[in-house]
Write a protein that holds these residues in place. Structure first.
Motif, PDB file in Angstrom:
ATOM      1  N   LYS A   1       1.236  -1.038  -0.053  1.00  0.00           N
ATOM      2  CA  LYS A   1      -0.205   0.034  -0.242  1.00  0.00           C
ATOM      3  C   LYS A   1       0.622   1.671   0.031  1.00  0.00           C
ATOM      4  N   TYR A   2       1.837   1.300   0.785  1.00  0.00           N
ATOM      5  CA  TYR A   2       2.794   2.048   0.599  1.00  0.00           C
ATOM      6  C   TYR A   2       4.200   1.978   0.115  1.00  0.00           C
ATOM      7  N   GLU A   3       5.563   2.500   0.110  1.00  0.00           N
ATOM      8  CA  GLU A   3       6.508   2.710  -0.613  1.00  0.00           C
ATOM      9  C   GLU A   3       7.253   3.937  -0.632  1.00  0.00           C
ATOM     10  N   GLY A   4       8.189   4.240   0.516  1.00  0.00           N
ATOM     11  CA  GLY A   4       9.294   5.568   0.621  1.00  0.00           C
ATOM     12  C   GLY A   4      10.249   5.415   1.277  1.00  0.00           C
ATOM     13  N   PHE A   5      11.035   7.026   0.961  1.00  0.00           N
ATOM     14  CA  PHE A   5      11.579   7.089   2.230  1.00  0.00           C
ATOM     15  C   PHE A   5      11.685   7.701   2.708  1.00  0.00           C
ATOM     16  N   MET A   6      12.052   8.105   3.933  1.00  0.00           N
ATOM     17  CA  MET A   6      11.505   9.438   4.960  1.00  0.00           C
ATOM     18  C   MET A   6      12.805   9.234   6.559  1.00  0.00           C
ATOM     19  N   PRO A   7      13.270  11.112   6.666  1.00  0.00           N
ATOM     20  CA  PRO A   7      13.755  11.340   7.206  1.00  0.00           C
ATOM     21  C   PRO A   7      13.189  10.217   9.220  1.00  0.00           C
ATOM     22  N   TYR A   8      14.256   9.477  10.040  1.00  0.00           N
ATOM     23  CA  TYR A   8      14.306  10.261  11.269  1.00  0.00           C
ATOM     24  C   TYR A   8      14.180  11.319  12.338  1.00  0.00           C
ATOM     25  N   THR A   9      12.678  12.048  12.498  1.00  0.00           N
ATOM     26  CA  THR A   9      13.570  13.159  13.340  1.00  0.00           C
ATOM     27  C   THR A   9      12.694  13.417  14.874  1.00  0.00           C
ATOM     28  N   GLU A  10      12.727  13.862  15.880  1.00  0.00           N
ATOM     29  CA  GLU A  10      12.183  14.265  17.000  1.00  0.00           C
ATOM     30  C   GLU A  10      10.933  15.479  16.826  1.00  0.00           C
ATOM     31  N   THR A  11      10.844  16.038  16.024  1.00  0.00           N
ATOM     32  CA  THR A  11       9.760  16.831  15.400  1.00  0.00           C
ATOM     33  C   THR A  11       9.174  16.653  14.273  1.00  0.00           C
ATOM     34  N   PHE A  12       8.128  16.809  15.134  1.00  0.00           N
ATOM     35  CA  PHE A  12       7.396  17.512  12.619  1.00  0.00           C
ATOM     36  C   PHE A  12       7.506  18.287  12.537  1.00  0.00           C
ATOM     37  N   GLY A  13       8.081  19.279  12.955  1.00  0.00           N
ATOM     38  CA  GLY A  13       8.755  20.730  11.998  1.00  0.00           C
ATOM     39  C   GLY A  13       9.435  20.416  11.489  1.00  0.00           C
ATOM     40  N   ALA A  14      10.348  19.283  11.521  1.00  0.00           N
ATOM     41  CA  ALA A  14      12.174  18.652  11.095  1.00  0.00           C
ATOM     42  C   ALA A  14      11.942  18.957   9.445  1.00  0.00           C
ATOM     43  N   VAL A  15      10.394  19.078   9.062  1.00  0.00           N
ATOM     44  CA  VAL A  15      10.516  18.800   7.367  1.00  0.00           C
ATOM     45  C   VAL A  15       9.261  19.529   7.417  1.00  0.00           C
ATOM     46  N   ALA A  16       9.760  19.977   5.359  1.00  0.00           N
ATOM     47  CA  ALA A  16       8.967  20.524   5.075  1.00  0.00           C
ATOM     48  C   ALA A  16       6.895  20.089   5.099  1.00  0.00           C
ATOM     49  N   LYS A  17       6.023  21.108   5.221  1.00  0.00           N
ATOM     50  CA  LYS A  17       4.799  20.864   5.293  1.00  0.00           C
ATOM     51  C   LYS A  17       4.544  20.023   4.491  1.00  0.00           C
ATOM     52  N   GLY A  18       3.641  18.987   4.770  1.00  0.00           N
ATOM     53  CA  GLY A  18       3.195  17.556   3.341  1.00  0.00           C
ATOM     54  C   GLY A  18       4.852  16.835   3.393  1.00  0.00           C
ATOM     55  N   LYS A  19       5.811  16.601   3.751  1.00  0.00           N
ATOM     56  CA  LYS A  19       6.663  15.728   3.938  1.00  0.00           C
ATOM     57  C   LYS A  19       6.593  14.598   4.688  1.00  0.00           C
TER      58      LYS A  19
ATOM     59  N   SER B   1       4.325   9.275  21.610  1.00  0.00           N
ATOM     60  CA  SER B   1       4.223   9.422  23.725  1.00  0.00           C
ATOM     61  C   SER B   1       4.457   7.573  23.706  1.00  0.00           C
ATOM     62  N   LEU B   2       4.689   6.726  23.310  1.00  0.00           N
ATOM     63  CA  LEU B   2       4.265   5.415  23.700  1.00  0.00           C
ATOM     64  C   LEU B   2       6.086   4.984  23.978  1.00  0.00           C
ATOM     65  N   SER B   3       6.964   5.689  23.264  1.00  0.00           N
ATOM     66  CA  SER B   3       8.199   4.859  22.176  1.00  0.00           C
ATOM     67  C   SER B   3       7.739   4.378  21.606  1.00  0.00           C
ATOM     68  N   GLN B   4       6.947   4.587  20.832  1.00  0.00           N
ATOM     69  CA  GLN B   4       6.835   3.232  19.550  1.00  0.00           C
ATOM     70  C   GLN B   4       6.868   4.193  18.490  1.00  0.00           C
ATOM     71  N   VAL B   5       7.791   3.199  17.168  1.00  0.00           N
ATOM     72  CA  VAL B   5       7.479   3.665  15.571  1.00  0.00           C
ATOM     73  C   VAL B   5       6.364   4.456  15.100  1.00  0.00           C
ATOM     74  N   SER B   6       6.502   5.785  14.648  1.00  0.00           N
ATOM     75  CA  SER B   6       5.410   6.024  13.768  1.00  0.00           C
ATOM     76  C   SER B   6       5.550   6.626  12.916  1.00  0.00           C
ATOM     77  N   PHE B   7       4.586   6.916  11.665  1.00  0.00           N
ATOM     78  CA  PHE B   7       5.367   7.899  10.493  1.00  0.00           C
ATOM     79  C   PHE B   7       3.913   9.093  10.358  1.00  0.00           C
ATOM     80  N   ALA B   8       4.490  10.195  10.050  1.00  0.00           N
ATOM     81  CA  ALA B   8       3.268  11.058  10.064  1.00  0.00           C
ATOM     82  C   ALA B   8       4.108  11.778   8.522  1.00  0.00           C
ATOM     83  N   LEU B   9       3.166  12.943   8.324  1.00  0.00           N
ATOM     84  CA  LEU B   9       3.085  13.952   7.464  1.00  0.00           C
ATOM     85  C   LEU B   9       3.505  14.913   8.035  1.00  0.00           C
ATOM     86  N   ASN B  10       4.011  16.056   8.173  1.00  0.00           N
ATOM     87  CA  ASN B  10       3.564  16.712   8.377  1.00  0.00           C
ATOM     88  C   ASN B  10       2.754  17.701   8.351  1.00  0.00           C
TER      89      ASN B  10
END
Length: 301
Positions: free
Chosen positions: A243-261, A268-277
């Motif tokens: 359903k999805y394949e891509g590359f993404m950086p490991y960051t501490e904050t959402f604002g570390a990438v451009a909007k929509g990236k 907050s549970l110390s589990q790996v998560s994915f997001a779009l800023n």
């Protein structure tokens, strides 16, 4: 003689501690009922009718209808934050009235879960362990006058039994017969590191923002020796369909990438998560959660 008295005193103290832990008068409710009608209120009314000094709380009543997996996840997410002896009532029960068992699970951490054994206990049994399980004897532990009701066990059996137990009106043994220490489990991909590839399940969505939360904890993720800013290769499957394949950086904050990236972060549970800023990963990529949703993460060489 002195040693014998000390031994008896120790036994008595252990009994007192155990009884207290099992009867702290706290009940936490979870359902897929919503709050549009009186179903949740009826359950609480039954509980208060057993003992007006009970303390009643809500975990959530917004589990999607019939979604046993999400019920299992919300228990795992929440139970450990409550004191030992707390009784949870979880009613997501598409099989109500069928031959699925109604049980009370005691975890090794001292929590009690009153629920149908239909997969709801999958994750909490794995995370806290099973101390004991008893099947509710509905001939004894059922609200008086409800014998002809077959579709509201949450009110007539679960809330009533939980209240009697939490209030100390019955012992754990009086709930019903003891069962083997195993539960009905939903198959899912446990979080593992295998041949430099992390595999896991999309456990739940951060529904307000459309972020993707996995069951991969920081301990497993850190075995990839990733540093902040490193890019990772992420593949998401629904069953066997990519359903999805891509590359993404490991960051501490959402604002570390451009909007929509896209980005990878620890929630907050110390589990790996994915997001779009400032956007919904779930909506944009049609990625959702549940036991059929799998993820694979690798660090490009």
């Amino acid at each position: 003689m002195t040693k014998y008295i000390k031994y008896l005193g120790g036994l008595l103290l252990a009994v007192i501690i155990n009884t207290t832990a099992a009867q702290n008068k706290i009940i936490v409710f979870q359902t897929d009922f919503g709050l549009k009608d009186g179903a949740v209120s009826a359950m609480k009314g039954v509980a208060i009718g057993v003992d007006s000094s009970l303390k009643l709380f809500d975990l959530t009543h917004e589990i999607p209808a019939y979604n046993i997996w999400e019920a299992a996840y919300r228990l795992q997410q929440t139970v450990s934050y409550w004191p030992a002896g707390t009784v949870f009532v979880s009613v997501v029960d598409p099989g109500v009235g069928t031959n699925r068992k109604s049980v009370v699970l005691k975890t090794k951490a001292g929590h009690f879960i009153v629920t149908p054994d239909n997969g709801t206990l999958t994750l909490i049994a794995a995370s806290e362990g099973i101390e004991a399980i008893r099947e509710i004897d509905e001939a004894v532990n059922r609200r008086k006058g409800s014998e002809q009701s077959y579709t509201f066990h949450g009110r007539d059996v679960y809330a009533y039994t939980a209240a009697k137990f939490a209030a100390g009106k019955i012992t754990y043994e009086a709930i019903g017969k003891e069962l083997p220490n195993e539960v009905v489990s939903i198959p899912y991909q446990k979080a593992i590191l295998e041949n430099k590839k992390i595999k896991g399940t999309i456990a739940i969505l951060d529904v307000q923002y459309g972020n993707i939360w996995t069951n991969i904890d920081a301990d497993i993720f850190n075995q990839l020796n990733v540093k902040i800013g490193d890019k990772l290769h992420v593949v998401i499957y629904q069953d066997k369909i990519k359903k999805y394949e891509g590359f993404m950086p490991y960051t501490e904050t959402f604002g570390a990438v451009a909007k929509g990236k896209p980005l990878l972060y620890l929630n907050s549970l110390s589990q790996v998560s994915f997001a779009l800023n400032m956007d919904s990963f779930s909506a944009k990529h049609k990625v959702y959660s549940g036991s059929e949703w799998r993820v694979e993460i690798t660090r490009p060489e």
